[in-house]
Each structure stands twice: as structure tokens, then as C-alpha cells.
Design an enzyme around this catalytic site. Structure first.
Site, short mmCIF file in Angstrom:
data_model
loop_
_atom_site.label_atom_id
_atom_site.label_comp_id
_atom_site.label_asym_id
_atom_site.label_seq_id
_atom_site.Cartn_x
_atom_site.Cartn_y
_atom_site.Cartn_z
N HIS A 57 -2.56 -1.18 -1.88
CA HIS A 57 -2.66 0.10 -2.59
C HIS A 57 -2.50 -0.18 -4.08
CE1 HIS A 57 -1.51 2.52 1.24
NE2 HIS A 57 -2.82 2.48 1.07
N GLU A 60 0.69 0.40 -6.50
CA GLU A 60 1.99 -0.11 -6.08
C GLU A 60 2.25 -1.47 -6.73
OE1 GLU A 60 1.89 0.21 -1.79
OE2 GLU A 60 1.45 2.36 -1.90
N ARG A 113 -5.04 4.81 -5.95
CA ARG A 113 -4.54 4.20 -4.71
C ARG A 113 -5.59 3.34 -4.00
NH1 ARG A 113 -0.96 5.79 -0.13
NH2 ARG A 113 -2.08 5.66 1.85
N HIS A 183 4.66 -2.94 0.11
CA HIS A 183 4.22 -1.66 -0.45
C HIS A 183 5.34 -1.08 -1.31
CE1 HIS A 183 0.53 -0.68 2.01
NE2 HIS A 183 1.02 -1.69 2.71
N GLU A 258 8.51 -1.10 2.32
CA GLU A 258 8.32 -0.16 1.21
C GLU A 258 9.44 -0.45 0.20
OE1 GLU A 258 5.96 1.99 0.64
OE2 GLU A 258 4.95 2.27 2.58
#
Length: 295
Positions: A57, A60, A113, A183, A258
Site C-alpha cells: 500500500h 504506508e 493507496r 503494513h 500493522e
């Protein structure tokens, strides 16, 4: 390696520049073992593989920066612990899985994104590359509208980026022991599955290893990570890389992290958090890799 700011990763090193140019839509070529982001210590036998993917993405940035930190540690550290990890495994680290999207965030839209695909019959560009994998594609958490951030593409693996990565992983799958997709943000250590609340049959061992990794990460700077499957602690989403790696490539230990933070800065993480994020994430990953290699 000095990491004092959000420098453009394409300028970080000659090999990075070469790799990013190879992965763009304008010059996409097939991955080969001879032309891959591999960090290893030569040996006379096939070693287990750890595969890390980051930056799928575009916005990120901390995921790509953290992967660069890991590459630097593997390539330059004199720490005996890291030397032992290089003796024990080959490391494949893809720091920017979405190079065209990443470049677009640098030049035009910081919060972009998707990739930069031209979509048929639409003026909206881009496909969400983490909805484009052939794992329960379009079942949940994905959109058929090219204007949406979660547009899953026209078909599974419609995009050159996901084709390249899936082909690479398929070619290495017999030896991949651990897969980690980096991420941001939310501070979560995610276990399969993303597409359903029903756990895999080996959920107990997946959770045990993940909890130990999250605890080791927390011990560095006090950063707390929640552990569990996306469908239970985040949201359900099909067509992601780490589900495909476990379901289709057969890699038992497949995780998504994440990274920082929990929302104060979100995707716009300050530069002073690059090194703390890199150091703590690396400790967590080292911990789980050592556990997995002993199994």
C-alpha cells in the site's frame, strides 16, 4: 545506514534503484533467483527462507522504511545473533511492493493507496494490490468500483506487481518457513485468516508464536501490539497476500504486521519514529523466526 528522514527509497542505494526500476509497470520483468532482493550467507545446502514484503500500500511509508532497516541489519551488522540467523536462513525482503504507487505518494498524493493501473472504462486509476491475490478474491472487504480504495482489480492477479510476487513465492514455497507482510497503521500482529472469522486448524501455534513476537517487540520501547486475525480484531478482507501465502503456497507461518501508530499520526508518522519502529519490529521478527526455525 543513516535514516534521518523520509528520503526517497529509490535513492537509498544502487541495488534499491535497480530493483524498483525492474518492478515498475514500464519495465516489469520476471523475478529470477539471480535477480532478487535476497540476503544470504553462501552455504553448500538449501536453507529455509524468510520472506518479507513491504509497501504494497503506497502510503504506508513506515513499512518500507522498516524493511530497509531490516535489510541493513542483515547486510551490515556484526551482531553474532544476526550472523546466526544468516547462517540458518536465506532472507528475501521486498521493500517496495508497489513502486509506482509509492512514487505517486512522493510526487502527487501522499495518501494514495493503490497502484497506478489504468482501469478499463473508468477515469479512476489504481488497484488495491492487497485485494488482488487469488485467495477468496472479492468475497469480502473488497470493491468492484475502480474509484474505491479497495478496488480488487478485474481478476485475481490482474496486476504485474502481484503476478511478480506470487510467481516469486511459488518458486520458493517449498523452503519458505515464514512470511511477513508489513503494513501500517494500528499496532497489530495479525494471524490468518483475513477473509473469515473461522480460524485455521493450526491457529493455536500461530497465535503462540505471534504472541511471543509481540511481547518481544513490546519489550524494546513499550509499544503494545494486539494479536489476532483481521476478521476478529480489525476487519474482514479477502484477496490479501498473507492469506494466499498460507492457503495457496502452503507456508504455515504467515503474518501481517500493522506497524505504528494507533491513529495519532496514522500514515503521516513523524520521522523521529522511523528508527524506534524499525528496531522494535526487527526484534519481534527475529524472535518469531528463531522459534519457527526450531520447529
Amino acid at each position: 545506514m543513516r535514516m534521518s528522514g523520509w528520503s526517497r527509497l529509490i535513492l537509498a542505494s544502487p541495488w534499491m534503484s535497480t530493483f524498483l526500476r525492474r518492478c515498475t509497470r514500464r519495465s516489469s520483468t520476471l523475478w529470477t533467483r539471480e535477480r532478487s532482493p535476497k540476503i544470504s550467507k553462501p552455504s553448500g545446502s538449501q536453507k529455509p527462507i524468510v520472506f518479507i514484503e513491504a509497501g504494497i500500500h503506497a502510503r504506508e511509508w513506515i513499512s518500507s522504511a522498516t524493511s530497509i532497516w531490516i535489510i541493513n541489519e542483515l547486510a551490515t551488522s556484526t551482531d553474532p545473533e544476526i550472523a546466526a540467523l544468516l547462517n540458518a536462513a536465506d532472507w528475501y525482503v521486498v521493500p517496495v511492493a508497489n513502486p509506482d504507487g509509492y512514487e505517486y505518494t512522493q510526487a502527487t498524493d501522499r495518501l494514495w493507496r493503490k497502484n497506478r493501473s489504468v482501469n478499463k472504462n473508468s477515469t479512476c486509476r489504481g488497484v488495491d494490490l492487497n485485494r488482488n491475490w487469488d485467495s477468496h478474491w472479492m468475497e469480502v472487504g473488497a470493491s468492484s468500483d475502480p474509484c474505491d480504495d479497495t478496488f480488487a482489480g478485474s481478476a485475481p492477479f490482474s496486476e504485474p506487481e502481484t503476478k511478480l510476487l506470487s510467481n516469486a513465492i511459488s518458486g520458493l514455497k517449498e523452503n519458505i518457513k515464514a512470511f511477513v507482510s508489513l503494513h501500517s497503521y494500528s499496532q497489530l500482529w495479525l494471524t490468518p485468516w483475513a477473509y473469515t472469522k473461522n480460524p485455521p486448524i493450526d491457529n493455536a501455534v500461530l497465535m503462540d508464536v505471534a504472541n511471543k513476537g509481540a511481547s518481544a517487540l513490546q519489550a524494546v520501547n513499550g509499544t503494545v501490539y494486539k494479536v489476532g486475525s483481521p476478521a476478529l480484531i480489525l476487519y474482514a478482507a479477502a484477496g490479501g497476500s498473507f492469506d494466499w501465502v498460507k492457503e495457496k503456497a502452503g507456508v504455515q507461518f504467515s503474518y501481517t504486521l500493522e506497524l505504528r501508530d494507533t491513529g495519532k499520526y496514522g500514515f503521516l508518522l513523524p520521522v523521529d519514529q522511523i528508527i524506534p519502529t524499525g528496531t522494535e519490529t526487527w526484534v519481534g521478527i527475529k524472535t518469531v523466526v528463531k522459534l519457527i526455525l526450531k520447529m
